[in-house]
Structure formats: structure tokens, C-alpha cells
Design a protein around this motif. Structure first.
Motif, PDB file in Angstrom:
ATOM      1  N   GLN A 102      -0.867   8.392  10.607  1.00 17.66           N
ATOM      2  CA  GLN A 102      -2.090   9.158  10.823  1.00 17.66           C
ATOM      3  C   GLN A 102      -1.860  10.666  10.830  1.00 17.66           C
ATOM      4  O   GLN A 102      -2.700  11.432  10.348  1.00 17.66           O
ATOM      5  CB  GLN A 102      -2.776   8.703  12.114  1.00 17.66           C
ATOM      6  CG  GLN A 102      -3.392   7.312  12.015  1.00 17.66           C
ATOM      7  CD  GLN A 102      -4.295   7.155  10.797  1.00 17.66           C
ATOM      8  OE1 GLN A 102      -5.210   7.936  10.569  1.00 17.66           O
ATOM      9  NE2 GLN A 102      -4.001   6.132   9.990  1.00 17.66           N
ATOM     10  N   GLU A 150      -3.555  -0.808   4.772  1.00 15.81           N
ATOM     11  CA  GLU A 150      -4.063   0.477   4.299  1.00 15.81           C
ATOM     12  C   GLU A 150      -4.108   1.495   5.426  1.00 15.81           C
ATOM     13  O   GLU A 150      -4.551   1.200   6.532  1.00 15.81           O
ATOM     14  CB  GLU A 150      -5.466   0.287   3.713  1.00 15.81           C
ATOM     15  CG  GLU A 150      -6.052   1.541   3.106  1.00 15.81           C
ATOM     16  CD  GLU A 150      -7.411   1.293   2.479  1.00 15.81           C
ATOM     17  OE1 GLU A 150      -8.143   2.280   2.250  1.00 15.81           O
ATOM     18  OE2 GLU A 150      -7.734   0.121   2.226  1.00 15.81           O
ATOM     19  N   LYS A 151      -3.601   2.685   5.167  1.00 14.33           N
ATOM     20  CA  LYS A 151      -3.607   3.793   6.124  1.00 14.33           C
ATOM     21  C   LYS A 151      -3.100   3.353   7.500  1.00 14.33           C
ATOM     22  O   LYS A 151      -3.819   3.413   8.494  1.00 14.33           O
ATOM     23  CB  LYS A 151      -5.008   4.392   6.238  1.00 14.33           C
ATOM     24  CG  LYS A 151      -5.530   4.969   4.928  1.00 14.33           C
ATOM     25  CD  LYS A 151      -6.922   5.560   5.073  1.00 14.33           C
ATOM     26  CE  LYS A 151      -7.401   6.148   3.759  1.00 14.33           C
ATOM     27  NZ  LYS A 151      -8.764   6.728   3.857  1.00 14.33           N
ATOM     28  N   LEU A 196      -1.740  11.560   7.181  1.00 17.17           N
ATOM     29  CA  LEU A 196      -3.017  11.363   6.513  1.00 17.17           C
ATOM     30  C   LEU A 196      -4.035  12.417   6.929  1.00 17.17           C
ATOM     31  O   LEU A 196      -5.001  12.681   6.197  1.00 17.17           O
ATOM     32  CB  LEU A 196      -3.551   9.960   6.817  1.00 17.17           C
ATOM     33  CG  LEU A 196      -2.684   8.808   6.274  1.00 17.17           C
ATOM     34  CD1 LEU A 196      -3.181   7.464   6.807  1.00 17.17           C
ATOM     35  CD2 LEU A 196      -2.678   8.802   4.751  1.00 17.17           C
ATOM     36  N   TYR A 198      -2.831   7.329  -2.883  1.00 17.95           N
ATOM     37  CA  TYR A 198      -2.603   6.148  -2.060  1.00 17.95           C
ATOM     38  C   TYR A 198      -3.531   5.008  -2.473  1.00 17.95           C
ATOM     39  O   TYR A 198      -4.733   5.213  -2.683  1.00 17.95           O
ATOM     40  CB  TYR A 198      -2.846   6.466  -0.579  1.00 17.95           C
ATOM     41  CG  TYR A 198      -1.870   7.425   0.044  1.00 17.95           C
ATOM     42  CD1 TYR A 198      -0.500   7.229  -0.073  1.00 17.95           C
ATOM     43  CD2 TYR A 198      -2.316   8.529   0.774  1.00 17.95           C
ATOM     44  CE1 TYR A 198       0.398   8.102   0.517  1.00 17.95           C
ATOM     45  CE2 TYR A 198      -1.425   9.403   1.374  1.00 17.95           C
ATOM     46  CZ  TYR A 198      -0.062   9.184   1.236  1.00 17.95           C
ATOM     47  OH  TYR A 198       0.819  10.053   1.829  1.00 17.95           O
ATOM     48  N   TRP A 250       0.866  -1.179   0.000  1.00 19.32           N
ATOM     49  CA  TRP A 250       0.000   0.000   0.000  1.00 19.32           C
ATOM     50  C   TRP A 250       0.901   1.227   0.000  1.00 19.32           C
ATOM     51  O   TRP A 250       1.892   1.273   0.722  1.00 19.32           O
ATOM     52  CB  TRP A 250      -0.885   0.019   1.244  1.00 19.32           C
ATOM     53  CG  TRP A 250      -1.745   1.253   1.346  1.00 19.32           C
ATOM     54  CD1 TRP A 250      -2.990   1.440   0.816  1.00 19.32           C
ATOM     55  CD2 TRP A 250      -1.400   2.482   2.017  1.00 19.32           C
ATOM     56  NE1 TRP A 250      -3.447   2.706   1.112  1.00 19.32           N
ATOM     57  CE2 TRP A 250      -2.489   3.377   1.846  1.00 19.32           C
ATOM     58  CE3 TRP A 250      -0.288   2.919   2.724  1.00 19.32           C
ATOM     59  CZ2 TRP A 250      -2.490   4.660   2.377  1.00 19.32           C
ATOM     60  CZ3 TRP A 250      -0.275   4.211   3.249  1.00 19.32           C
ATOM     61  CH2 TRP A 250      -1.370   5.064   3.068  1.00 19.32           C
TER      62      TRP A 250
END
Length: 486
Positions: A286, A280-281, A289, A298, A221
Motif C-alpha cells: 500500500q 490484486e493490490k 501503491l 499492474y 498479479w
């Protein structure tokens, strides 16, 4: 009477022809010669050698080296052709020994290892290994070559597990100046060379094959996000926190970049991030993001796509300088501020705005040092252990269209790095000793940054395996141990 060969071939090619390599020689009048020169990533490297020799095997590399050494002929060594400073991998009025045909990727399923030719590029290595569900701790950019990357240490997506990429090399096949072809491994007669090749560059011989451990492949990812400039303070805090907490998320990588990048709209900052386990993420990202975004791409994808995100366009004159600093927000902010000032000077001095500049901040947590020694008990000569804690590698870069603009811009990039160093020197432990060879300008003291003990080890290996100093005297490209004061 002159021979037919002497009428058509320059004197620099004669020893190669006499040693049976006539069919491997490219002349300036050959279309293949022009194509090889054009294929260098950076215009600064597009010099005009008297001829190019393209060996197809280690044995032919041996023939070429012996011929050039006997004739006292200056030469350069090219692997992937991505190193950007003039003379690093090419030469004027000499012979360029081009390893581009030694580009194989041979996977050994029985031992889960891979044999790599120095002239391969990482995008092709990953393509081949994907067929077997495997990959290596290799390059993070698609067009970088195998040879130069690994001999310079090699920052990799898997540094949290294994340290720099060179620590995943388990054997080197090396052509020495006297023509011998040896294999250097962690144990045995050539263990000192095995260690010295992990960061020591081309001081010892020519590596014609790297044998590396492989690891499981699969999706990843990742991608990049472009942010407005006002997020820089929050982004810098994110870099510091990510670096401090790297041990909590070994699969995630990131770098934060401030730059003037026309392909992204001009003055911007961006985050390049990925997770090698395709999470993912991930929680460790964080803070990034949550930053305001102009766009992001992404997604869960292939490693081959992820490594295109940090690729810079070809056919510019590129200037790179590097510095390793303490993981400190004030130093990072100072570097970002200085980039903004430099970008304004470049915009004022380049009317058509056809240039790019950036300062990249890349985490180098102390964990990388610890993992280097776990993964590679035989050691390396990088000297990373001099770092006393978490660090950040700074890459300062400018890309311009002409040699004249390169000469004008180079002092500006140097000044930026010097000013960051001066600022960081006022903070306890602000400047870390180690310098990353693959980002360094030719004027930077890279081997010195490895520390006195590692300089001694490099010097001893260089004179042991090349007692006549062929790779010091006749091959001027690269960072030479003979140039250092004892």
C-alpha cells in the motif's frame, strides 16, 4: 603430411575431434559460431574462442572434459550466457564448452519434480511447466539461464517460502574432471558435493541436469510503476517497512529502483512488484501503491509476462557490482544520492546519452535465511546465516555501448559501492557479510563473503572431486576457490 583435420581445425579442437566430437565443434568461420557468440546477452562476454563445442548429452560433456583435461587445454563453460563480465562464460584462444543444447524441461508428474538442463532459460522452463499447472522457485528474469543462476544461489519470487532457489534443487547430475558422471543428493556418498553446489559455482565439475521440486502454478498479479524522483524518500521508507514486515505477506515481492533508463524517459525511480497468489493490490504494497505515478502496468497475468519487466536490453557492455546492507533508510538514501551523482557524470561523458544506469534495492529479510534451513536441512555454502537481521541487496549497474566506455564507467560503479560501504560501516551492523554471486563483479570477494567454514567446505569438495585441479587450472571463468588465501 598434415591431416585434413589439422588443415582446417585449430589445435585447440584436435583433442575434441580425437575423442569423437568433430560434429559438435563450431569454428570461427561457421555461421552457427557467429550466432552463438552474438547470443550472449552482454557484449563483454562476446569473446572469440578458438572453437565452440556443443555437447548434446552428459556423455558428450564427459568426452569433452576428458579430452580438454588430457590436453591441458584452457576452456570456458557456458550455460544460458547471461553472466556479464568478460571471461565468466567464454574465453579467448581457448575452447568454449557450450551447454546450450542441454536445455530440456522434463516434468515428472508422478513425483511432481522437474529435470532441467543447464542451458535452458527460465522463460522456457515456465512455459513448459505451465502445461502441467506447475512451476518452480526459479529465476525472476526471462532470459537468465538455469545453470549459472542455480549455482550462484538464485534469488527467487518464492524466497519467503524456501529461501534462495538452490534450496529447491534435490539432485545434481555432475560430470567430473575424470569423466565420471555422478548424481549428488542430500544423502549418500556425494552429500558434500550436493551442499557445495548450492552457491559454490563451477569449482567442482559441470552440472548437466538439475532436479527440482515443483509447486502449483497459476496466474500472478504484478508489474511495475514509474514514479517522479521526488518520491524517493517515501519509497525508501516503503522498502524498509516491507522488508521488516515480510513475514506478514509471503506471496508478495518487490524491489525499488533509482536509475537513468532511456526506455522509461531518463531519470526515474520505479517499483517492480508482484503477488504470486494473484492477490490484486496486496496490503503490504500500500505504501508503494499510494506513491505518485507517471504510469503503471499492474495487472493479473502470467509469470512469463512478469519476468519480462526486469529484463535489461541486450548488446550493451554491462557493469555490475553488489553489496548487502542493513535494512536502514539512511544507507538506502545515501546509495540513491550517489547514483544521482554518478548518472550526472555519465550524462556529461556520453554525449548521445545511449546508456543506462540503476541502483536496485531488493529486500533480503532474515526470514529468507530461516526458510533456507527449513527447506534444505542438508545446508548450503552461501553463509547467509552470518546476516544478523533484515538486509537489503544492492545491485549497482551501468550499461554502455563500447568497451572504451565500459573501462571509463567501471571505476564509477565501483566507487559508488565503495562509498555506500564506507557510509554503512559507520552504522552498527550496516554492512552484512554475504554477497550475492549472481550480481557480483569479478573483482569482488564473493566466496570469502560466505565465511571461513563454508570456504573450507568448498575447498574440500573441490579437491575431493577434482584432485588434479582441472576446474581451477584450465577453466578460469567463475569465482575460484583456489584464488582464495588459506
Amino acid at each position: 603430411m598434415a591431416s585434413i583435420d589439422s588443415l582446417h581445425y585449430p589445435s585447440q579442437a584436435e583433442p575434441l575431434i580425437q575423442n569423437g566430437l568433430k560434429s559438435r565443434v563450431l569454428l570461427p568461420t561457421d555461421a552457427a559460431y557467429a550466432a552463438r557468440i552474438d547470443s550472449y546477452w552482454c557484449n563483454s562476454a562476446k569473446l572469440r574462442p578458438s572453437c565452440i563445442v556443443q555437447p548434446q548429452s552428459a556423455e558428450e560433456v564427459s568426452k569433452a572434459v576428458v579430452a580438454l583435461a588430457k590436453a591441458n587445454q584452457l576452456f570456458a563453460i557456458r550455460s544460458g550466457g547471461h553472466t556479464n563480465w568478460a571471461g565468466s562464460n567464454n574465453i579467448t584462444d581457448g575452447v568454449t564448452l557450450d551447454l546450450g543444447l542441454l536445455n530440456s524441461t522434463e516434468y515428472d508428474d508422478t513425483n511432481q519434480i522437474v529435470h532441467l538442463g543447464p542451458g535452458g532459460k527460465w522463460k522456457d522452463v515456465y512455459d513448459e511447466l505451465e502445461k502441467h499447472g506447475r512451476r518452480v522457485a526459479g529465476g525472476r528474469e526471462s532470459d537468465v539461464g538455469v545453470g549459472g543462476f542455480l549455482l550462484g544461489g538464485g534469488n527467487t519470487f518464492y524466497a519467503s517460502f524456501y529461501g534462495l532457489a538452490c534450496n529447491s534443487v534435490i539432485a545434481y547430475d555432475v560430470v567430473l574432471a575424470d569423466g565420471r558422471i555422478i548424481t549428488a543428493e542430500a544423502e549418500g556418498d556425494h552429500a558434500d558435493l550436493f551442499c557445495a553446489l548450492k552457491g559454490g559455482g563451477n569449482n567442482f565439475g559441470i552440472v548437466t541436469r538439475f532436479t527440482m521440486r515443483t509447486i502449483p502454478g497459476g496466474p500472478v498479479w504484478g508489474g511495475l510503476a514509474i514514479h517522479p524522483l521526488d518520491v524517493i524518500p517515501a519509497g525508501v521508507k516503503g522498502v524498509v517497512d516491507f522488508t521488516t514486515n515480510n513475514a506478514s505477506d509471503l506471496y508478495t515481492n518487490m524491489q525499488f529502483v533509482v536509475g537513468y533508463l532511456p526506455r522509461f524517459g531518463g531519470n526515474i525511480c520505479l517499483t517492480i512488484a508482484n503477488n504470486m497468489a494473484a492477490i490484486e493490490k496486496p496490503p503490504s504494497l500500500q505504501k508503494f501503491l499510494a506513491l505518485p505515478e507517471i504510469m503503471n502496468n499492474y495487472k493479473t497475468t502470467t509469470l512469463q509476462e512478469v519476468i519480462t519487466y526486469s529484463s535489461l536490453p541486450p548488446n550493451y557492455y554491462n557493469i555490475w557490482f553488489t553489496l548487502t546492507i542493513k535494512n536502514d533508510a539512511s544507507i538506502i538514501l545515501k546509495a540513491a544520492e550517489l547514483h544521482d551523482q554518478m548518472a550526472k557524470e555519465l550524462q556529461a561523458g556520453i554525449p548521445d546519452q545511449d546508456f543506462a544506469s540503476h541502483v536496485s534495492f531488493q529486500p533480503l529479510p532474515y526470514l529468507f535465511v530461516q526458510k533456507s534451513h527449513v527447506a534444505n536441512s542438508s545446508g548450503n555454502v552461501l553463509g547467509l546465516e552470518q546476516n544478523t537481521g533484515d538486509a537489503i541487496v544492492i545491485q549497482a549497474s551501468v550499461s554502455v555501448r563500447t568497451a572504451e566506455l565500459e573501462a571509463w564507467a567501471r571505476p564509477k560503479v565501483r566507487a559508488l559501492v565503495d562509498e555506500v560501504r564506507a557510509f554503512a560501516n559507520n552504522i552498527e551492523g550496516g554492512v552484512m557479510p554475504w554477497m550475492y554471486l549472481n550480481y557480483s563483479h569479478s573483482s569482488q570477494e564473493v566466496l570469502q563473503s560466505y565465511g571461513p567454514e563454508n570456504v573450507r567446505r568448498i575447498r574440500e569438495a573441490a579437491w575431493k572431486y577434482d584432485p588434479e585441479g582441472v576446474f581451477q587450472r584450465l577453466c578460469p571463468g567463475g569465482f575460484k576457490i583456489s584464488a582464495l588465501k588459506i
